[in-house]
Design a protein around this motif. Sequence first.
Motif, PDB file in Angstrom:
ATOM      1  N   PRO A  31     -39.482  62.512  -4.427  1.00 32.75           N
ATOM      2  CA  PRO A  31     -38.692  61.817  -3.394  1.00 32.75           C
ATOM      3  C   PRO A  31     -39.508  60.709  -2.728  1.00 32.75           C
ATOM      4  O   PRO A  31     -40.672  60.915  -2.379  1.00 32.75           O
ATOM      5  CB  PRO A  31     -38.378  62.926  -2.381  1.00 32.75           C
ATOM      6  CG  PRO A  31     -38.590  64.203  -3.118  1.00 32.75           C
ATOM      7  CD  PRO A  31     -39.641  63.934  -4.147  1.00 32.75           C
ATOM      8  N   VAL A  32     -38.911  59.528  -2.599  1.00 29.56           N
ATOM      9  CA  VAL A  32     -39.595  58.385  -1.996  1.00 29.56           C
ATOM     10  C   VAL A  32     -39.078  58.182  -0.573  1.00 29.56           C
ATOM     11  O   VAL A  32     -39.822  57.837   0.330  1.00 29.56           O
ATOM     12  CB  VAL A  32     -39.356  57.106  -2.842  1.00 29.56           C
ATOM     13  CG1 VAL A  32     -40.027  55.896  -2.210  1.00 29.56           C
ATOM     14  CG2 VAL A  32     -39.877  57.310  -4.258  1.00 29.56           C
ATOM     15  N   LEU A  33     -37.784  58.419  -0.390  1.00 31.67           N
ATOM     16  CA  LEU A  33     -37.155  58.227   0.921  1.00 31.67           C
ATOM     17  C   LEU A  33     -36.662  59.568   1.466  1.00 31.67           C
ATOM     18  O   LEU A  33     -36.271  60.444   0.691  1.00 31.67           O
ATOM     19  CB  LEU A  33     -35.958  57.271   0.783  1.00 31.67           C
ATOM     20  CG  LEU A  33     -36.250  55.892   0.186  1.00 31.67           C
ATOM     21  CD1 LEU A  33     -34.964  55.174  -0.141  1.00 31.67           C
ATOM     22  CD2 LEU A  33     -37.099  55.059   1.118  1.00 31.67           C
ATOM     23  N   THR A  34     -36.667  59.685   2.767  1.00 28.71           N
ATOM     24  CA  THR A  34     -36.120  60.892   3.382  1.00 28.71           C
ATOM     25  C   THR A  34     -34.596  60.793   3.375  1.00 28.71           C
ATOM     26  O   THR A  34     -34.046  59.708   3.174  1.00 28.71           O
ATOM     27  CB  THR A  34     -36.584  61.031   4.849  1.00 28.71           C
ATOM     28  OG1 THR A  34     -36.034  59.930   5.586  1.00 28.71           O
ATOM     29  CG2 THR A  34     -38.091  61.021   4.959  1.00 28.71           C
ATOM     30  N   ASP A  35     -33.912  61.914   3.615  1.00 22.38           N
ATOM     31  CA  ASP A  35     -32.446  61.897   3.655  1.00 22.38           C
ATOM     32  C   ASP A  35     -31.941  60.894   4.685  1.00 22.38           C
ATOM     33  O   ASP A  35     -30.958  60.200   4.468  1.00 22.38           O
ATOM     34  CB  ASP A  35     -31.908  63.297   3.984  1.00 22.38           C
ATOM     35  CG  ASP A  35     -32.029  64.228   2.779  1.00 22.38           C
ATOM     36  OD1 ASP A  35     -32.369  63.728   1.683  1.00 22.38           O
ATOM     37  OD2 ASP A  35     -31.788  65.442   2.933  1.00 22.38           O
ATOM     38  N   THR A  36     -32.641  60.838   5.842  1.00 25.05           N
ATOM     39  CA  THR A  36     -32.224  59.916   6.901  1.00 25.05           C
ATOM     40  C   THR A  36     -32.339  58.474   6.424  1.00 25.05           C
ATOM     41  O   THR A  36     -31.440  57.664   6.651  1.00 25.05           O
ATOM     42  CB  THR A  36     -33.113  60.097   8.155  1.00 25.05           C
ATOM     43  OG1 THR A  36     -33.389  61.485   8.307  1.00 25.05           O
ATOM     44  CG2 THR A  36     -32.455  59.560   9.389  1.00 25.05           C
ATOM     45  N   GLU A  37     -33.428  58.164   5.753  1.00 25.28           N
ATOM     46  CA  GLU A  37     -33.612  56.804   5.241  1.00 25.28           C
ATOM     47  C   GLU A  37     -32.525  56.450   4.232  1.00 25.28           C
ATOM     48  O   GLU A  37     -31.977  55.353   4.255  1.00 25.28           O
ATOM     49  CB  GLU A  37     -35.002  56.659   4.590  1.00 25.28           C
ATOM     50  CG  GLU A  37     -36.127  56.557   5.605  1.00 25.28           C
ATOM     51  CD  GLU A  37     -37.503  56.616   4.953  1.00 25.28           C
ATOM     52  OE1 GLU A  37     -38.397  55.902   5.442  1.00 25.28           O
ATOM     53  OE2 GLU A  37     -37.684  57.360   3.973  1.00 25.28           O
ATOM     54  N   VAL A  38     -32.210  57.400   3.356  1.00 26.00           N
ATOM     55  CA  VAL A  38     -31.150  57.169   2.361  1.00 26.00           C
ATOM     56  C   VAL A  38     -29.838  56.865   3.080  1.00 26.00           C
ATOM     57  O   VAL A  38     -29.129  55.917   2.743  1.00 26.00           O
ATOM     58  CB  VAL A  38     -31.001  58.374   1.402  1.00 26.00           C
ATOM     59  CG1 VAL A  38     -29.747  58.225   0.534  1.00 26.00           C
ATOM     60  CG2 VAL A  38     -32.236  58.508   0.516  1.00 26.00           C
ATOM     61  N   ASN A  39     -29.532  57.652   4.114  1.00 26.55           N
ATOM     62  CA  ASN A  39     -28.312  57.439   4.898  1.00 26.55           C
ATOM     63  C   ASN A  39     -28.286  56.062   5.545  1.00 26.55           C
ATOM     64  O   ASN A  39     -27.277  55.367   5.497  1.00 26.55           O
ATOM     65  CB  ASN A  39     -28.197  58.503   5.996  1.00 26.55           C
ATOM     66  CG  ASN A  39     -27.284  59.620   5.561  1.00 26.55           C
ATOM     67  OD1 ASN A  39     -26.373  59.409   4.755  1.00 26.55           O
ATOM     68  ND2 ASN A  39     -27.523  60.816   6.073  1.00 26.55           N
ATOM     69  N   ASP A  40     -29.410  55.694   6.148  1.00 23.26           N
ATOM     70  CA  ASP A  40     -29.497  54.393   6.827  1.00 23.26           C
ATOM     71  C   ASP A  40     -29.249  53.255   5.835  1.00 23.26           C
ATOM     72  O   ASP A  40     -28.502  52.328   6.122  1.00 23.26           O
ATOM     73  CB  ASP A  40     -30.884  54.210   7.463  1.00 23.26           C
ATOM     74  CG  ASP A  40     -31.030  55.066   8.721  1.00 23.26           C
ATOM     75  OD1 ASP A  40     -30.011  55.670   9.146  1.00 23.26           O
ATOM     76  OD2 ASP A  40     -32.149  55.138   9.257  1.00 23.26           O
ATOM     77  N   ILE A  41     -29.893  53.357   4.688  1.00 27.39           N
ATOM     78  CA  ILE A  41     -29.764  52.299   3.683  1.00 27.39           C
ATOM     79  C   ILE A  41     -28.320  52.239   3.166  1.00 27.39           C
ATOM     80  O   ILE A  41     -27.738  51.165   3.052  1.00 27.39           O
ATOM     81  CB  ILE A  41     -30.777  52.504   2.526  1.00 27.39           C
ATOM     82  CG1 ILE A  41     -32.201  52.290   3.067  1.00 27.39           C
ATOM     83  CG2 ILE A  41     -30.495  51.545   1.373  1.00 27.39           C
ATOM     84  CD1 ILE A  41     -33.300  52.804   2.162  1.00 27.39           C
ATOM     85  N   THR A  42     -27.730  53.421   2.903  1.00 26.52           N
ATOM     86  CA  THR A  42     -26.338  53.460   2.444  1.00 26.52           C
ATOM     87  C   THR A  42     -25.434  52.783   3.468  1.00 26.52           C
ATOM     88  O   THR A  42     -24.562  51.987   3.105  1.00 26.52           O
ATOM     89  CB  THR A  42     -25.888  54.920   2.224  1.00 26.52           C
ATOM     90  OG1 THR A  42     -26.854  55.585   1.420  1.00 26.52           O
ATOM     91  CG2 THR A  42     -24.535  54.984   1.536  1.00 26.52           C
ATOM     92  N   ASN A  43     -25.664  53.083   4.758  1.00 23.83           N
ATOM     93  CA  ASN A  43     -24.851  52.471   5.811  1.00 23.83           C
ATOM     94  C   ASN A  43     -25.016  50.968   5.845  1.00 23.83           C
ATOM     95  O   ASN A  43     -24.039  50.233   6.008  1.00 23.83           O
ATOM     96  CB  ASN A  43     -25.223  53.053   7.181  1.00 23.83           C
ATOM     97  CG  ASN A  43     -24.601  54.420   7.377  1.00 23.83           C
ATOM     98  OD1 ASN A  43     -23.589  54.744   6.746  1.00 23.83           O
ATOM     99  ND2 ASN A  43     -25.208  55.232   8.224  1.00 23.83           N
ATOM    100  N   MET A  44     -26.269  50.508   5.698  1.00 25.39           N
ATOM    101  CA  MET A  44     -26.518  49.067   5.709  1.00 25.39           C
ATOM    102  C   MET A  44     -25.756  48.388   4.576  1.00 25.39           C
ATOM    103  O   MET A  44     -25.158  47.328   4.776  1.00 25.39           O
ATOM    104  CB  MET A  44     -28.023  48.793   5.571  1.00 25.39           C
ATOM    105  CG  MET A  44     -28.745  48.747   6.905  1.00 25.39           C
ATOM    106  SD  MET A  44     -30.528  48.994   6.751  1.00 25.39           S
ATOM    107  CE  MET A  44     -30.947  47.669   5.636  1.00 25.39           C
TER     108      MET A  44
END
Length: 107
Positions: free
Chosen positions: A21-34
């Motif tokens: 894993p490179v990104l945390t779940d929160t980071e994945v969520n943030d990026i998806t939202n962006m």
Amino acid sequence: MPENVTSDFGYIRFIKSKNQPVLTDTEVNDITNMIENGRLVPSFKTNREHVKHVRTIVAEKENHNGKACPKCGSPMVIRETKTGQNIGKKFWGCSNFPKCRSIVSVT
Ligand SMILES: [Zn+2]
């Protein structure tokens, strides 16, 4: 070739080789939202505008000199005859091809 350039189904092997894993779940969520927020509403209109935009970029890259199509006003681009008697001959073609088949000879 770099390892992320694959042919056929090679990309499956490439994706499966990444299990750290490179990104945390929160980071994945943030990026998806962006991505979702920056996305235009999917519609015929968006699609049409996208195609038009891409055509404009292509037309600009293909060094049109501000020449506009006499029929529809779209930028004209330099094209080359690919087949037949006039093979290799250059001409101005409408960037709105194939919708508009207007051509002007290069002088
Ligand atoms: Zn045209």
